[in-house]
Design an enzyme around this catalytic site. Structure first.
Site, PDB file in Angstrom:
ATOM      1  N   HIS A 169      -9.522   0.743   5.167  1.00 40.15           N
ATOM      2  CA  HIS A 169      -8.225   0.953   5.829  1.00 40.15           C
ATOM      3  C   HIS A 169      -8.433   1.886   7.018  1.00 40.15           C
ATOM      4  O   HIS A 169      -9.275   2.782   6.982  1.00 40.15           O
ATOM      5  CB  HIS A 169      -7.239   1.570   4.827  1.00 40.15           C
ATOM      6  CG  HIS A 169      -5.836   1.603   5.330  1.00 40.15           C
ATOM      7  ND1 HIS A 169      -5.393   2.562   6.213  1.00 40.15           N
ATOM      8  CD2 HIS A 169      -4.783   0.780   5.101  1.00 40.15           C
ATOM      9  CE1 HIS A 169      -4.117   2.322   6.496  1.00 40.15           C
ATOM     10  NE2 HIS A 169      -3.718   1.252   5.834  1.00 40.15           N
ATOM     11  N   GLY A 203       2.388   2.010  10.759  1.00 35.61           N
ATOM     12  CA  GLY A 203       3.307   3.136  10.615  1.00 35.61           C
ATOM     13  C   GLY A 203       4.035   3.511  11.893  1.00 35.61           C
ATOM     14  O   GLY A 203       4.652   4.571  11.968  1.00 35.61           O
ATOM     15  N   ASN A 209       0.853  -1.194   0.000  1.00 35.64           N
ATOM     16  CA  ASN A 209       0.000   0.000   0.000  1.00 35.64           C
ATOM     17  C   ASN A 209       0.889   1.245   0.000  1.00 35.64           C
ATOM     18  O   ASN A 209       1.475   1.591   1.018  1.00 35.64           O
ATOM     19  CB  ASN A 209      -0.882  -0.028   1.267  1.00 35.64           C
ATOM     20  CG  ASN A 209      -1.736   1.220   1.417  1.00 35.64           C
ATOM     21  OD1 ASN A 209      -1.861   2.015   0.484  1.00 35.64           O
ATOM     22  ND2 ASN A 209      -2.334   1.380   2.588  1.00 35.64           N
ATOM     23  N   SER A 214       3.451  -2.424  10.310  1.00 34.18           N
ATOM     24  CA  SER A 214       4.916  -2.411  10.446  1.00 34.18           C
ATOM     25  C   SER A 214       5.574  -3.737  10.056  1.00 34.18           C
ATOM     26  O   SER A 214       6.557  -4.151  10.685  1.00 34.18           O
ATOM     27  CB  SER A 214       5.307  -1.978  11.868  1.00 34.18           C
ATOM     28  OG  SER A 214       4.850  -0.657  12.114  1.00 34.18           O
ATOM     29  N   GLU A 262      -6.892   4.359   8.016  1.00 31.11           N
ATOM     30  CA  GLU A 262      -6.773   5.799   7.708  1.00 31.11           C
ATOM     31  C   GLU A 262      -8.060   6.317   7.065  1.00 31.11           C
ATOM     32  O   GLU A 262      -8.456   7.460   7.285  1.00 31.11           O
ATOM     33  CB  GLU A 262      -5.542   6.031   6.806  1.00 31.11           C
ATOM     34  CG  GLU A 262      -4.251   5.827   7.586  1.00 31.11           C
ATOM     35  CD  GLU A 262      -3.077   5.297   6.784  1.00 31.11           C
ATOM     36  OE1 GLU A 262      -3.101   5.356   5.545  1.00 31.11           O
ATOM     37  OE2 GLU A 262      -2.120   4.808   7.430  1.00 31.11           O
ATOM     38  N   GLU A 315      -5.234  -5.397  10.660  1.00 29.75           N
ATOM     39  CA  GLU A 315      -4.237  -4.340  10.825  1.00 29.75           C
ATOM     40  C   GLU A 315      -4.503  -3.603  12.136  1.00 29.75           C
ATOM     41  O   GLU A 315      -5.317  -2.661  12.170  1.00 29.75           O
ATOM     42  CB  GLU A 315      -4.348  -3.335   9.679  1.00 29.75           C
ATOM     43  CG  GLU A 315      -4.070  -3.919   8.318  1.00 29.75           C
ATOM     44  CD  GLU A 315      -3.509  -2.862   7.385  1.00 29.75           C
ATOM     45  OE1 GLU A 315      -2.375  -3.025   6.947  1.00 29.75           O
ATOM     46  OE2 GLU A 315      -4.196  -1.860   7.145  1.00 29.75           O
ATOM     47  N   LYS A 327      -0.030   4.243  -0.251  1.00 33.86           N
ATOM     48  CA  LYS A 327      -0.741   5.402   0.338  1.00 33.86           C
ATOM     49  C   LYS A 327      -0.572   6.631  -0.573  1.00 33.86           C
ATOM     50  O   LYS A 327      -0.486   6.473  -1.790  1.00 33.86           O
ATOM     51  CB  LYS A 327      -0.249   5.665   1.758  1.00 33.86           C
ATOM     52  CG  LYS A 327      -0.235   4.415   2.619  1.00 33.86           C
ATOM     53  CD  LYS A 327      -0.069   4.714   4.076  1.00 33.86           C
ATOM     54  CE  LYS A 327       0.115   3.423   4.832  1.00 33.86           C
ATOM     55  NZ  LYS A 327      -0.016   3.561   6.258  1.00 33.86           N
TER      56      LYS A 327
HETATM   57  C1  PEP Z   1      -0.780  -0.018   6.028  1.00 28.69           C
HETATM   58  O1  PEP Z   1      -0.809   1.119   5.640  1.00 28.69           O
HETATM   59  O2  PEP Z   1      -1.693  -0.772   5.719  1.00 28.69           O
HETATM   60  C2  PEP Z   1       0.344  -0.451   6.860  1.00 28.69           C
HETATM   61  C3  PEP Z   1       0.271  -1.626   7.397  1.00 28.69           C
HETATM   62  O3  PEP Z   1       1.381   0.429   7.023  1.00 28.69           O
HETATM   63  P1  PEP Z   1       2.819   0.099   7.678  1.00 28.69           P
HETATM   64  O4  PEP Z   1       3.310  -1.180   7.052  1.00 28.69           O
HETATM   65  O5  PEP Z   1       3.669   1.267   7.331  1.00 28.69           O
HETATM   66  O6  PEP Z   1       2.611  -0.061   9.149  1.00 28.69           O
END
Ligand code: PEP
Length: 253
Positions: free
Chosen positions: A92, A170, A9, A210, A94, A164, A11
């Site tokens: 997601h 992040g 992703n 992460s 976000e 997630e 973003k």
């Molecule tokens: C994501 O945006 O779905 C995500 C898991 O980000 P990150 O890997 O940076 O934690």
């Protein structure tokens, strides 16, 4: 056998130059056929990413559930399908936190995605407050149940779920393999209750939060984790490739 998927992703990151360089590097990398690697560029770059992608699939980060009409700024599932995407990330954290998306809106988007022969990656996950307050199972159960509530069992068999935890996205704080496995098992049991055991045992459930080259293999080795949804690490080609290789290693065992 379940699909093992590594989804990157991007973003709201990148540029035309970045898309060109990433796709060139991915095209030249030599992927294991056993892993489905998918990149999710910002929508303005989807068309060119699809034109260039040879070794990876391309997906969209979001869509709106109506097919067309007066919805300024939105993209429909039919448009995303029309340019050649195969996957869409939905719900997601976000989108939920910054743009106020709720479970019912996400459920409608899942329907539109499936009706246009795209694979939805339905994201669920608890905040740190939910986890610390011991509410994480309830929060995830609601997100899964409502997210799948407008679908038949047959439609659910074409859904991918991504767990997630919001506190891991992040932040560099990955859920431990056991914490992740516990929730993945919970999700698989919930899907079994809703759509039956066969659908549940064939569903790919990804972990996100992460994921990096150092932790991917241990996470993906857990019995109910079928790959990852990767944010930050998917922007670095070597890291993304190492995560895909970690997934391929898990499959070989
Ligand atoms: C994501 O945006 O779905 C995500 C898991 O980000 P990150 O890997 O940076 O934690």
């Amino acid at each position: 056998m379940r699909d093992l998927i590594v989804a990157g992703n991007w973003k709201m990151n990148g540029s035309q130059q970045f898309v060109g360089e990433m796709l060139l590097a991915l095209n030249n990398a030599g992927f294991s056929e056993s892993v489905k690697a998918v990149v999710f560029p910002p929508s303005v770059y989807l068309h060119e990413a699809i034109q260039q992608a040879k070794a990876v699939k391309v997906g969209a980060q979001n869509l709106f559930y109506e097919n067309s009409g007066a919805y300024t700024g939105e993209l429909s599932a039919s448009m995303i399908s029309d340019v050649g995407c195969e996957y869409v990330i939905l719900g997601h954290s976000e989108r939920r936190a910054v743009f106020g998306e709720d479970d019912l809106l996400v459920a409608k988007k899942v329907v539109a995605t499936l009706e246009n022969h795209l694979t939805p990656i339905l994201c669920v996950g608890e905040t740190l407050e939910d986890r610390d307050g011991g509410k994480y199972s309830d929060v995830i159960a609601t997100q899964v149940k409502v997210g799948l509530s407008l679908l038949s069992a047959e439609q659910i068999s074409n859904v991918v779920i991504a767990y997630e935890p919001v506190w891991a996205i992040g932040t560099g704080k990955t859920a431990s393999p056991l914490q992740a496995q516990e929730v993945h098992e919970l999700i698989r049991n919930l899907v079994a209750e809703i759509a039956g055991k066969e659908v549940s045992s064939n569903m790919s459930v990804l972990y996100g939060g992460s994921v990096n080259a150092a932790n991917a293999q241990e996470l993906f080795s857990q019995p109910d984790i079928d790959g990852g949804l990767v944010g930050g690490a998917s922007l670095k080609v070597d890291e993304f490739l190492a995560i895909c290789s970690a997934a391929a290693e898990v499959l070989k065992r």
